[in-house]
Every structure is written in C-alpha cells, then in structure tokens.
Design a protein around this motif. Structure first.
Motif, PDB file in Angstrom:
ATOM      1  N   GLU A  48      -7.143  -4.555  -4.089  1.00  0.00           N
ATOM      2  CA  GLU A  48      -8.109  -5.288  -4.910  1.00  0.00           C
ATOM      3  C   GLU A  48      -7.577  -6.668  -5.271  1.00  0.00           C
ATOM      4  OE1 GLU A  48      -9.965  -3.022  -8.187  1.00  0.00           O
ATOM      5  OE2 GLU A  48      -9.007  -1.243  -7.291  1.00  0.00           O
ATOM      6  N   VAL A  49      -6.288  -6.748  -5.578  1.00  0.00           N
ATOM      7  CA  VAL A  49      -5.654  -8.022  -5.911  1.00  0.00           C
ATOM      8  C   VAL A  49      -5.598  -8.900  -4.665  1.00  0.00           C
ATOM      9  CG1 VAL A  49      -3.550  -9.115  -6.773  1.00  0.00           C
ATOM     10  CG2 VAL A  49      -4.318  -6.944  -7.757  1.00  0.00           C
ATOM     11  N   LEU A  50      -5.229  -8.304  -3.551  1.00  0.00           N
ATOM     12  CA  LEU A  50      -5.170  -9.062  -2.305  1.00  0.00           C
ATOM     13  C   LEU A  50      -6.545  -9.576  -1.907  1.00  0.00           C
ATOM     14  CD1 LEU A  50      -2.642  -6.863  -0.311  1.00  0.00           C
ATOM     15  CD2 LEU A  50      -2.202  -9.016  -1.524  1.00  0.00           C
ATOM     16  N   HIS A  55      -2.852   1.594 -14.241  1.00  0.00           N
ATOM     17  CA  HIS A  55      -4.279   1.402 -14.535  1.00  0.00           C
ATOM     18  C   HIS A  55      -5.174   1.693 -13.329  1.00  0.00           C
ATOM     19  CE1 HIS A  55      -3.598  -0.067 -18.547  1.00  0.00           C
ATOM     20  NE2 HIS A  55      -2.759  -0.992 -18.109  1.00  0.00           N
ATOM     21  N   ASN A  56      -4.600   2.317 -12.295  1.00  0.00           N
ATOM     22  CA  ASN A  56      -5.351   2.702 -11.090  1.00  0.00           C
ATOM     23  C   ASN A  56      -6.041   1.515 -10.411  1.00  0.00           C
ATOM     24  OD1 ASN A  56      -4.772   5.571 -11.183  1.00  0.00           O
ATOM     25  ND2 ASN A  56      -6.100   5.600 -12.981  1.00  0.00           N
ATOM     26  N   ILE A  57      -5.341   0.406 -10.349  1.00  0.00           N
ATOM     27  CA  ILE A  57      -5.836  -0.764  -9.634  1.00  0.00           C
ATOM     28  C   ILE A  57      -5.039  -0.871  -8.343  1.00  0.00           C
ATOM     29  CG2 ILE A  57      -6.101  -3.277  -9.647  1.00  0.00           C
ATOM     30  CD1 ILE A  57      -6.300  -3.071 -12.728  1.00  0.00           C
ATOM     31  N   ASP A  58      -5.710  -0.665  -7.236  1.00  0.00           N
ATOM     32  CA  ASP A  58      -5.066  -0.726  -5.929  1.00  0.00           C
ATOM     33  C   ASP A  58      -4.685  -2.171  -5.626  1.00  0.00           C
ATOM     34  OD1 ASP A  58      -4.823  -0.910  -2.968  1.00  0.00           O
ATOM     35  OD2 ASP A  58      -5.424   1.204  -3.078  1.00  0.00           O
ATOM     36  N   LEU A  68       3.370  -3.842  -9.646  1.00  0.00           N
ATOM     37  CA  LEU A  68       2.678  -2.723  -8.978  1.00  0.00           C
ATOM     38  C   LEU A  68       2.660  -1.479  -9.855  1.00  0.00           C
ATOM     39  CD1 LEU A  68       3.879  -3.106  -5.301  1.00  0.00           C
ATOM     40  CD2 LEU A  68       1.544  -3.337  -6.147  1.00  0.00           C
ATOM     41  N   VAL A  69       3.714  -1.258 -10.615  1.00  0.00           N
ATOM     42  CA  VAL A  69       3.732  -0.117 -11.545  1.00  0.00           C
ATOM     43  C   VAL A  69       2.609  -0.274 -12.565  1.00  0.00           C
ATOM     44  CG1 VAL A  69       5.040   1.079 -13.362  1.00  0.00           C
ATOM     45  CG2 VAL A  69       6.190   0.399 -11.242  1.00  0.00           C
ATOM     46  N   SER A 102       0.829  -1.204   0.000  1.00  0.00           N
ATOM     47  CA  SER A 102       0.000   0.000   0.000  1.00  0.00           C
ATOM     48  C   SER A 102       0.863   1.254   0.000  1.00  0.00           C
ATOM     49  CB  SER A 102      -0.932   0.014   1.212  1.00  0.00           C
ATOM     50  OG  SER A 102      -1.820  -1.069   1.149  1.00  0.00           O
ATOM     51  N   LYS A 103       1.917   1.231   0.787  1.00  0.00           N
ATOM     52  CA  LYS A 103       2.831   2.378   0.832  1.00  0.00           C
ATOM     53  C   LYS A 103       3.461   2.609  -0.535  1.00  0.00           C
ATOM     54  CE  LYS A 103       4.302   1.727   5.620  1.00  0.00           C
ATOM     55  NZ  LYS A 103       5.467   1.410   6.466  1.00  0.00           N
TER      56      LYS A 103
END
Length: 112
Positions: free
Chosen positions: A90-92, A84-87, A78-79, A5-6
């Motif tokens: 959401e994957v977790l 694509h603005n996917i946090d 993560l890049v 998240s950081k």
C-alpha cells in the motif's frame, strides 16, 4: 516476492508468537507507542550517520553504518505498519502514484 513483502509476512506471523521469545512479538505487546519510540531512535541514528557521511563521503565504515541504520529504520517502520495491518504494498503504491510528480506539486496538491 520483494524482501519487504517477505518481511511483512514474517512480521504478521510474529503476532502469534510469545513476547518472551520474539523481539517483534515483544514490540507488538507493548503497542504503537513503543514501536514508534524505536522508529524515532533508529531515525536519529540514521540521521547521525547521514550527517557523518556528508562530512566524510569516502568513509566506507560510515557508509556501512548508514546502510545498517537505514535497514533498522525500515525494519521498525515495517513493524509499525504490520502492527496496524498495513501492507507495505500500500505504501509502495502511494510512492508509485507520486513517481514523476514534482515534490513541490505533490505537496501543494495535498494542501500542505
């Protein structure tokens, strides 16, 4: 706050950075194709180290190399998510939903 998240917050902030002074901003400016190429490159390097470690399970240097290549792979993934603005949350969440379900059953439920 989890490191993913950081890192995601930093990656999002880099969208406003100068591509000349920020590696991440330079990737964003080149788009998803370039970011995906970096993911492929890092995945290949991770695979190589994983296969090397399979042959030399006690080799501390190879274990370290695999760890570092894995970090590079996660970073570039993560890049792409940030692009694509996917946090990553959401994957977790998807992983959390799948937790405890057989991989075979989960794949069958997706129809694949």
């Amino acid at each position: 706050m989890h490191i993913l998240s950081k890192l995601y917050e930093v990656l999002q902030a880099r969208k406003n950075s100068d591509p000349e002074s920020s590696y991440v901003a330079s990737l964003y400016s080149k788009g998803a194709v370039k970011i995906s190429e970096k993911i492929r490159e890092e995945a290949e390097e991770t695979i190589v180290e994983g296969l090397r470690l399979e042959k030399s399970a006690d080799d501390v240097a190879i274990r370290k190399a695999l760890t570092h290549e894995s970090a590079d792979l996660l970073f570039h993934l993560l890049v792409l998510l940030s692009h694509h603005n996917i946090d990553p949350a959401e994957v977790l969440a998807v992983l959390d939903e799948r937790f405890g379900i057989s991989g075979h059953d989960e794949k069958a439920a997706r129809g694949q």
